[in-house]
Design a protein around this motif. Structure first.
Motif, PDB file in Angstrom:
ATOM      1  N   ALA A 215     -36.426 -61.888  17.115  1.00  0.00           N
ATOM      2  CA  ALA A 215     -37.225 -60.714  16.369  1.00  0.00           C
ATOM      3  C   ALA A 215     -38.032 -60.998  15.212  1.00  0.00           C
ATOM      4  N   ALA A 216     -39.375 -60.817  15.171  1.00  0.00           N
ATOM      5  CA  ALA A 216     -39.994 -60.901  13.738  1.00  0.00           C
ATOM      6  C   ALA A 216     -40.767 -59.768  13.589  1.00  0.00           C
ATOM      7  N   PRO A 217     -40.161 -58.700  13.170  1.00  0.00           N
ATOM      8  CA  PRO A 217     -40.849 -57.424  12.876  1.00  0.00           C
ATOM      9  C   PRO A 217     -41.711 -57.433  11.626  1.00  0.00           C
ATOM     10  N   ARG A 218     -42.743 -56.636  11.613  1.00  0.00           N
ATOM     11  CA  ARG A 218     -43.656 -56.414  10.521  1.00  0.00           C
ATOM     12  C   ARG A 218     -43.157 -55.430   9.657  1.00  0.00           C
ATOM     13  N   VAL A 219     -42.368 -54.514  10.102  1.00  0.00           N
ATOM     14  CA  VAL A 219     -41.797 -53.305   9.567  1.00  0.00           C
ATOM     15  C   VAL A 219     -40.218 -53.291   9.783  1.00  0.00           C
ATOM     16  N   ASN A 220     -39.451 -53.204   8.495  1.00  0.00           N
ATOM     17  CA  ASN A 220     -37.939 -52.949   8.804  1.00  0.00           C
ATOM     18  C   ASN A 220     -37.572 -51.587   8.210  1.00  0.00           C
ATOM     19  N   ALA A 221     -36.872 -50.743   8.781  1.00  0.00           N
ATOM     20  CA  ALA A 221     -36.540 -49.422   8.386  1.00  0.00           C
ATOM     21  C   ALA A 221     -35.003 -48.973   8.400  1.00  0.00           C
ATOM     22  N   ASP A 222     -34.678 -48.024   7.882  1.00  0.00           N
ATOM     23  CA  ASP A 222     -33.181 -47.595   8.049  1.00  0.00           C
ATOM     24  C   ASP A 222     -33.358 -46.226   8.861  1.00  0.00           C
ATOM     25  N   SER A 223     -34.157 -45.915   9.834  1.00  0.00           N
ATOM     26  CA  SER A 223     -34.479 -44.614  10.348  1.00  0.00           C
ATOM     27  C   SER A 223     -35.177 -44.819  11.526  1.00  0.00           C
ATOM     28  N   ASN A 224     -34.472 -44.377  12.848  1.00  0.00           N
ATOM     29  CA  ASN A 224     -35.289 -44.466  13.974  1.00  0.00           C
ATOM     30  C   ASN A 224     -36.621 -43.261  13.933  1.00  0.00           C
ATOM     31  N   VAL A 225     -36.377 -42.232  13.037  1.00  0.00           N
ATOM     32  CA  VAL A 225     -37.572 -41.336  12.909  1.00  0.00           C
ATOM     33  C   VAL A 225     -38.697 -42.145  12.517  1.00  0.00           C
ATOM     34  N   SER A 226     -38.342 -43.112  11.479  1.00  0.00           N
ATOM     35  CA  SER A 226     -39.573 -43.904  10.714  1.00  0.00           C
ATOM     36  C   SER A 226     -40.028 -44.818  11.821  1.00  0.00           C
ATOM     37  N   LEU A 227     -39.170 -45.470  12.696  1.00  0.00           N
ATOM     38  CA  LEU A 227     -39.931 -46.461  13.747  1.00  0.00           C
ATOM     39  C   LEU A 227     -40.530 -45.710  14.556  1.00  0.00           C
ATOM     40  N   LEU A 228     -40.269 -44.243  15.086  1.00  0.00           N
ATOM     41  CA  LEU A 228     -41.220 -43.742  16.393  1.00  0.00           C
ATOM     42  C   LEU A 228     -42.419 -43.282  15.514  1.00  0.00           C
ATOM     43  N   ALA A 229     -42.392 -42.882  14.318  1.00  0.00           N
ATOM     44  CA  ALA A 229     -43.590 -42.381  13.549  1.00  0.00           C
ATOM     45  C   ALA A 229     -44.600 -43.461  13.528  1.00  0.00           C
ATOM     46  N   LEU A 230     -44.100 -44.886  13.315  1.00  0.00           N
ATOM     47  CA  LEU A 230     -45.008 -45.893  13.257  1.00  0.00           C
ATOM     48  C   LEU A 230     -45.544 -46.206  14.626  1.00  0.00           C
ATOM     49  N   VAL A 231     -44.720 -46.084  15.694  1.00  0.00           N
ATOM     50  CA  VAL A 231     -45.143 -46.362  16.998  1.00  0.00           C
ATOM     51  C   VAL A 231     -46.351 -45.470  17.408  1.00  0.00           C
ATOM     52  N   LYS A 232     -46.304 -44.149  17.101  1.00  0.00           N
ATOM     53  CA  LYS A 232     -47.279 -43.113  17.138  1.00  0.00           C
ATOM     54  C   LYS A 232     -48.444 -43.350  16.352  1.00  0.00           C
ATOM     55  N   GLU A 233     -48.209 -43.569  15.088  1.00  0.00           N
ATOM     56  CA  GLU A 233     -49.499 -43.449  14.354  1.00  0.00           C
ATOM     57  C   GLU A 233     -50.134 -44.830  14.087  1.00  0.00           C
ATOM     58  N   ALA A 234     -49.183 -46.044  14.330  1.00  0.00           N
ATOM     59  CA  ALA A 234     -49.535 -47.350  13.622  1.00  0.00           C
ATOM     60  C   ALA A 234     -49.620 -48.516  14.933  1.00  0.00           C
ATOM     61  N   SER A 235     -49.596 -48.038  15.944  1.00  0.00           N
ATOM     62  CA  SER A 235     -49.718 -49.093  16.982  1.00  0.00           C
ATOM     63  C   SER A 235     -48.661 -50.003  17.114  1.00  0.00           C
ATOM     64  N   PHE A 236     -47.538 -49.795  16.732  1.00  0.00           N
ATOM     65  CA  PHE A 236     -46.401 -50.645  16.605  1.00  0.00           C
ATOM     66  C   PHE A 236     -45.669 -50.233  17.966  1.00  0.00           C
ATOM     67  N   ALA A 237     -44.698 -51.056  18.389  1.00  0.00           N
ATOM     68  CA  ALA A 237     -43.724 -50.976  19.288  1.00  0.00           C
ATOM     69  C   ALA A 237     -42.279 -51.090  18.711  1.00  0.00           C
ATOM     70  N   THR A 238     -41.329 -50.569  19.360  1.00  0.00           N
ATOM     71  CA  THR A 238     -40.065 -50.678  18.662  1.00  0.00           C
ATOM     72  C   THR A 238     -38.998 -50.556  19.936  1.00  0.00           C
ATOM     73  N   ILE A 239     -37.637 -50.949  19.368  1.00  0.00           N
ATOM     74  CA  ILE A 239     -36.725 -50.856  20.704  1.00  0.00           C
ATOM     75  C   ILE A 239     -35.549 -50.001  19.732  1.00  0.00           C
ATOM     76  N   VAL A 240     -34.836 -49.090  20.616  1.00  0.00           N
ATOM     77  CA  VAL A 240     -33.996 -47.924  20.155  1.00  0.00           C
ATOM     78  C   VAL A 240     -33.133 -47.858  21.395  1.00  0.00           C
ATOM     79  N   PRO A 241     -31.989 -47.175  21.062  1.00  0.00           N
ATOM     80  CA  PRO A 241     -30.768 -46.878  21.883  1.00  0.00           C
ATOM     81  C   PRO A 241     -31.379 -45.785  22.987  1.00  0.00           C
ATOM     82  N   ASP A 242     -30.682 -46.165  24.239  1.00  0.00           N
ATOM     83  CA  ASP A 242     -31.290 -45.208  25.320  1.00  0.00           C
ATOM     84  C   ASP A 242     -31.095 -43.707  24.928  1.00  0.00           C
TER      85      ASP A 242
END
Length: 296
Positions: A215-242
């Motif tokens: 994994a070589a993420p451009r952004v690291n965070a401590d919140s899944n909410v932050s990750l989902l916000a980046l997916v929505k607004e900044a064209s990132f993808a992420t991997i979360v628990p089901d």
């Protein structure tokens, strides 16, 4: 020795701030300071390094802190036991949960509050390592965390469910109509992920390593909410628990895809320090967790 002085000391060690410690103890800051001074005089040792603000504990303060935590925790449990009757339990249960397990808090909290209407529930979020520290320091009653990847010692544990990884991206023509994705394809997306201080990320890195991927993420965070916000607004993808896929199903902007090569289920459950006797509140949450596990 006055119990309240020990409580002042333990609270200050936790908050590392005189004003916040005084507020948590329901006293003025001069009262807290006077109590700490009295405790130091009784023990004959300086416990707290301070100038105009809290600096830290002395080596004597660090030495007695675990004992003070046990005394404060034991007295709190004793007071709970006095107030308990066979029909009614009152008090506040503090549960610390890893971010991956937060979607399950609704199920556990609902079952707990229905079974014991006289209690209230406080939920805190933290890493698995932080949860272990807080459990052993009597700062929380129970944890909701992984059970197998980095197992905790001297803990009671009740498995509640197993989780798998899910890939999340914004809807696009490339992903439209897909019902799964390969790990290799997912790794080529611009990723944002939880940081490596989170056990979820360490489990994910181990899974990728098994497949010869990194994994070589451009952004690291401590919140899944932050990750989902980046997916929505900044064209990132992420991997979360089901669990997040189940919680957020129906979003019109997101695609949740399982992996073609499914990973092993990661067990998540309630943990509490194996102490005798257990406090009534800890016994209550373990009882509810056990009933949920049995129902599964």
């Amino acid at each position: 020795m006055q119990f309240r002085y020990l409580r002042y000391f333990v609270t200050l060690a936790h908050t590392r701030h005189f004003a916040r410690a005084a507020s948590a103890c329901g006293v003025s800051q001069p009262t807290l300071s006077a109590g700490l001074n009295a405790l130091e005089q009784e023990l004959g040792k300086r416990l707290v390094e301070r100038d105009r603000r809290f600096i830290g504990l002395t080596r004597h303060g660090e030495a007695i802190l675990p004992w003070a935590q046990q005394i404060v925790g034991a007295l709190a449990s004793m007071n709970q036991a006095i107030s308990v009757s066979s029909a009614h339990l009152e008090g506040e249960i503090t549960l610390a949960a890893i971010p991956a397990a937060l979607p399950y808090v609704g199920i556990l909290g609902d079952a707990l509050l229905k079974r014991f209407p006289g209690i209230s529930l406080t939920v805190q979020s933290g890493t698995s390592r932080d949860i272990e520290r807080r459990l052993r320091a009597f700062e929380v009653d129970a944890g909701l965390t992984y059970l197998d990847h980095e197992p905790l010692t001297n803990m009671l544990s009740i498995p509640l469910y197993g989780e798998r990884f899910v890939f999340v991206a914004s809807r696009s023509e490339v992903l439209e109509g897909r019902d799964s994705i390969s790990w290799q394809e997912a790794a080529r997306y611009p990723l944002c992920l939880l940081h490596q201080g989170m056990q979820f990320r360490r489990i994910l890195d181990a899974r990728l390593s098994q497949l010869g991927l990194t994994a070589a993420p451009r952004v690291n965070a401590d919140s899944n909410v932050s990750l989902l916000a980046l997916v929505k607004e900044a064209s990132f993808a992420t991997i979360v628990p089901d669990g997040y896929a189940n919680l957020l199903s129906g979003l019109d902007w997101a695609v949740f895809l399982p992996f073609e090569e499914p990973d092993d289920l990661q067990r998540v459950g309630v943990v509490a320090v194996d102490r005798e006797p257990l406090s009534p509140l800890v016994s209550a949450i373990l009882s509810v967790a056990n009933s949920l596990a049995t129902a599964e």
